[in-house]
Design an enzyme around this catalytic site. Structure first.
Site, PDB file in Angstrom:
ATOM      1  N   ASP A  18       0.128  -3.032  -2.824  1.00 47.21           N
ATOM      2  CA  ASP A  18       1.011  -4.060  -2.316  1.00 47.21           C
ATOM      3  C   ASP A  18       2.467  -3.398  -2.239  1.00 47.21           C
ATOM      4  O   ASP A  18       2.810  -2.929  -3.263  1.00 47.21           O
ATOM      5  CB  ASP A  18       0.891  -5.449  -2.815  1.00 47.21           C
ATOM      6  CG  ASP A  18       1.426  -6.738  -2.053  1.00 47.21           C
ATOM      7  OD1 ASP A  18       1.901  -6.293  -0.754  1.00 47.21           O
ATOM      8  OD2 ASP A  18       1.645  -7.551  -2.828  1.00 47.21           O
ATOM      9  N   TRP A  23       9.239  -2.156   0.419  1.00 48.22           N
ATOM     10  CA  TRP A  23       9.834  -0.859   0.047  1.00 48.22           C
ATOM     11  C   TRP A  23      10.497  -0.246   1.191  1.00 48.22           C
ATOM     12  O   TRP A  23      11.868   0.218   1.023  1.00 48.22           O
ATOM     13  CB  TRP A  23       8.634   0.107  -0.440  1.00 48.22           C
ATOM     14  CG  TRP A  23       8.966   1.366  -1.018  1.00 48.22           C
ATOM     15  CD1 TRP A  23       9.396   1.868  -2.223  1.00 48.22           C
ATOM     16  CD2 TRP A  23       8.870   2.727  -0.243  1.00 48.22           C
ATOM     17  NE1 TRP A  23       9.659   3.122  -2.215  1.00 48.22           N
ATOM     18  CE2 TRP A  23       9.388   3.860  -0.804  1.00 48.22           C
ATOM     19  CE3 TRP A  23       8.692   2.785   1.219  1.00 48.22           C
ATOM     20  CZ2 TRP A  23       9.675   5.065  -0.540  1.00 48.22           C
ATOM     21  CZ3 TRP A  23       8.862   4.152   1.764  1.00 48.22           C
ATOM     22  CH2 TRP A  23       8.941   5.211   0.920  1.00 48.22           C
ATOM     23  N   HIS A  35       3.973   1.965   5.129  1.00 44.24           N
ATOM     24  CA  HIS A  35       2.543   2.355   5.254  1.00 44.24           C
ATOM     25  C   HIS A  35       2.313   3.898   5.185  1.00 44.24           C
ATOM     26  O   HIS A  35       1.393   4.231   4.275  1.00 44.24           O
ATOM     27  CB  HIS A  35       1.944   1.949   6.437  1.00 44.24           C
ATOM     28  CG  HIS A  35       2.009   0.168   6.350  1.00 44.24           C
ATOM     29  ND1 HIS A  35       1.717  -0.417   5.245  1.00 44.24           N
ATOM     30  CD2 HIS A  35       2.574  -0.465   7.246  1.00 44.24           C
ATOM     31  CE1 HIS A  35       1.826  -1.572   5.637  1.00 44.24           C
ATOM     32  NE2 HIS A  35       2.250  -1.739   6.906  1.00 44.24           N
ATOM     33  N   THR A  64      -9.050  -8.976   6.193  1.00 43.32           N
ATOM     34  CA  THR A  64      -9.521  -9.765   7.480  1.00 43.32           C
ATOM     35  C   THR A  64      -8.204 -10.396   7.876  1.00 43.32           C
ATOM     36  O   THR A  64      -7.928 -10.800   9.077  1.00 43.32           O
ATOM     37  CB  THR A  64     -10.623 -10.675   7.392  1.00 43.32           C
ATOM     38  OG1 THR A  64     -10.369 -11.399   6.119  1.00 43.32           O
ATOM     39  CG2 THR A  64     -11.788  -9.896   7.167  1.00 43.32           C
ATOM     40  N   GLU A  65      -7.543 -11.031   6.875  1.00 47.42           N
ATOM     41  CA  GLU A  65      -6.254 -11.648   7.397  1.00 47.42           C
ATOM     42  C   GLU A  65      -5.334 -10.724   7.935  1.00 47.42           C
ATOM     43  O   GLU A  65      -4.377 -11.359   8.608  1.00 47.42           O
ATOM     44  CB  GLU A  65      -5.694 -12.592   6.090  1.00 47.42           C
ATOM     45  CG  GLU A  65      -6.476 -13.566   5.551  1.00 47.42           C
ATOM     46  CD  GLU A  65      -7.529 -13.063   4.689  1.00 47.42           C
ATOM     47  OE1 GLU A  65      -8.501 -13.804   4.282  1.00 47.42           O
ATOM     48  OE2 GLU A  65      -7.775 -11.829   4.440  1.00 47.42           O
ATOM     49  N   ASN A  66      -5.034  -9.603   7.781  1.00 48.99           N
ATOM     50  CA  ASN A  66      -4.212  -8.799   8.241  1.00 48.99           C
ATOM     51  C   ASN A  66      -4.437  -8.630   9.613  1.00 48.99           C
ATOM     52  O   ASN A  66      -3.489  -8.114  10.295  1.00 48.99           O
ATOM     53  CB  ASN A  66      -4.345  -7.417   7.608  1.00 48.99           C
ATOM     54  CG  ASN A  66      -3.911  -7.151   6.240  1.00 48.99           C
ATOM     55  OD1 ASN A  66      -4.231  -6.609   5.366  1.00 48.99           O
ATOM     56  ND2 ASN A  66      -2.994  -8.273   5.672  1.00 48.99           N
TER      57      ASN A  66
END
Length: 255
Positions: A18, A23, A35, A64-66
């Site tokens: 996370d 960042w 990323h 899955t929420e992403n």
């Protein structure tokens, strides 16, 4: 780096990676920049885990929420999956690659590359890196229950011995995506958040939890050693008393 005991390295470390977006934002960069930096951290941590003797490293890459994130960020993440799998880190470190999650939701080219990487690294045996991609624990457990119900219905066609006692903890574990590996000994979450976020809920029943403020792109070998040192200073009782643990340890030493 922190002093760690080489004979007490966790067999299985799971990580919630996370802080990539925050960042990047602090550096005035887009989330994709964070990323990409996170992929570089994966390379470093994978190599260090192999060096230390960790046998399984499971990384929460995309939940899955992403899928609810902005389309351009999702597309960038999928592209990053493709490019990161070109990395020779697997062969260089003798690492086997596996995936858990709802792969059917992924773009076809991503699915193809994932399968190719799994096949290409199947014989590697220094460590298994498991990527949780399009994954959530509630999805996994729901799917396991559905599979068990389907099997019982079909077995019942030829047998009258099926009842609720046929479903045990072992039955459920065997139907989870993680059936091929032991439960995590240590779960690490970077980025300062203090939650599990739908990750390996069944599997971490007795895992040691470690939370740190460090964003994932800044999580280096030193930070990994801190987490392992914290793990090694804890007593894992699994529901037993300290006296029982001490008696078992003394018996083991006598043998």
């Amino acid at each position: 780096m922190c002093q760690i005991e080489k004979n007490r390295i966790p067999e299985h470390i799971a990580i919630i990676m996370d802080g990539n977006g925050r960042w990047a934002a602090e550096k005035g960069q887009p989330r994709s920049y964070g990323h990409q930096a996170g992929v570089d951290t994966v390379r470093r941590i994978t190599s260090e885990c192999v060096r230390l003797g960790v046998k399984y490293l499971t990384l929460y890459t995309f939940s899955t929420e992403n899928w609810n994130r902005p389309a351009d960020e999702v597309a960038a993440l999928m592209g990053l999956v493709l490019t990161s799998l070109e990395d020779e880190i697997f062969m260089k470190n003798n690492v086997r690659f596996r995936v858990i999650g709802d792969m059917k939701r992924l773009p076809e080219e991503v699915q193809k590359k994932l399968w190719e990487t799994m096949e290409h690294t199947a014989d590697n045996d220094a460590m298994t890196m498991v990527v949780a991609l399009s994954y959530s624990s509630r999805w996994e457990i729901t799917k396991a229950v559905q599979d068990i119900v389907w099997e019982i219905k079909n077995i019942h066609l030829t047998s009258n011995t099926i009842d609720e006692k046929s479903i045990t903890e072992e039955t459920i574990s065997k139907h989870l995506d993680t059936y091929f590996m032991p439960d995590p000994d240590l779960l690490i979450r970077t980025g300062g958040e203090l939650r599990i976020s739908n990750y390996l809920l069944w599997q971490i029943a007795y895992s040691e939890l470690y939370f740190c403020e460090t964003y994932w792109p800044d999580f280096d070998e030193k930070e990994l050693h801190k987490a392992i040192a914290s793990f090694q200073h804890r007593q894992r009782r699994f529901g037993k008393t300290e006296e029982q643990i001490e008696t078992e340890n003394n018996s083991a030493h006598e043998e």
